[in-house]
Motif scaffolding. Structure first.
Motif, PDB file in Angstrom:
ATOM      1  N   TYR A   1     -20.531 -31.494 -32.641  1.00 36.31           N
ATOM      2  CA  TYR A   1     -21.052 -31.283 -31.283  1.00 36.31           C
ATOM      3  C   TYR A   1     -21.846 -32.513 -30.882  1.00 36.31           C
ATOM      4  O   TYR A   1     -22.618 -33.056 -31.682  1.00 36.31           O
TER       5      TYR A   1
ATOM      6  N   TYR B   1     -21.353 -37.754 -31.762  1.00 31.74           N
ATOM      7  CA  TYR B   1     -21.752 -36.385 -32.046  1.00 31.74           C
ATOM      8  C   TYR B   1     -23.169 -36.363 -32.597  1.00 31.74           C
ATOM      9  O   TYR B   1     -23.682 -37.347 -33.096  1.00 31.74           O
TER      10      TYR B   1
ATOM     11  N   ILE C   1     -22.789 -24.607 -34.183  1.00 37.62           N
ATOM     12  CA  ILE C   1     -22.488 -26.044 -34.118  1.00 37.62           C
ATOM     13  C   ILE C   1     -23.171 -26.823 -35.238  1.00 37.62           C
ATOM     14  O   ILE C   1     -23.181 -28.046 -35.228  1.00 37.62           O
TER      15      ILE C   1
ATOM     16  N   PHE D   1     -24.393 -22.431 -30.182  1.00 39.63           N
ATOM     17  CA  PHE D   1     -24.170 -22.873 -28.801  1.00 39.63           C
ATOM     18  C   PHE D   1     -23.965 -21.631 -27.952  1.00 39.63           C
ATOM     19  O   PHE D   1     -23.138 -20.779 -28.255  1.00 39.63           O
TER      20      PHE D   1
END
Length: 140
Positions: A6, A14, A32, A111
């Motif tokens: 993520y 990321y 995540i 998330f």
């Protein structure tokens, strides 16, 4: 093993990761993961204060990978790249993602969604207002 990564573009490629055992047919990730090295993730409330475990807040990302801002967009840079009051180093900044999440008991981040009308499909940002404007233009 496959990984779930993520991170918004404004924080390098990321910012969090987790190794996963999912199959190619799975489209759902439980979370995540945790921040990568040299990255800090904060989940903050509307007053920019940390929320407790399990409480939804906005994700802010700090650390070495935070970009300097948007080219020729001083207004948007000032809105999204702000001073990091939790960092020890002077001049540290954090990026306000607009993403919502919550800390899980094990230190991973779940998330939850967005705090605006932006959606992400396979990593591409789509503003729902842009779709509406485009479809209106097609009808004219």
């Amino acid at each position: 093993s496959p990984c779930n990564l993520y991170g918004p573009t404004e924080t390098t490629t990321y910012s969090t990761w987790v190794a996963t055992q999912r199959s190619d047919s799975d489209l759902f990730f439980e979370h995540i993961g945790k921040p990568i090295a040299n990255t800090r993730v904060y989940i903050l409330d509307g007053e920019r204060q940390p929320v407790p475990v399990g409480v939804t807040g906005e994700l802010y990302i700090g650390g070495a990978g935070v970009a300097r801002g948007y080219l020729n967009r001083a207004d948007l840079t000032a809105e999204r790249f702000i001073a990091d009051p939790f960092a020890e180093e002077a001049g540290a900044r954090m990026y306000r993602t607009g993403d919502l999440g919550r800390w899980l008991e094990d230190g991973n981040i779940e998330f939850v969604g967005r705090n605006d009308f932006q959606v992400k499909i396979r990593g591409f940002r789509i503003e729902l207002g842009e779709i509406g404007r485009a479809s209106c233009r097609e009808r004219v």
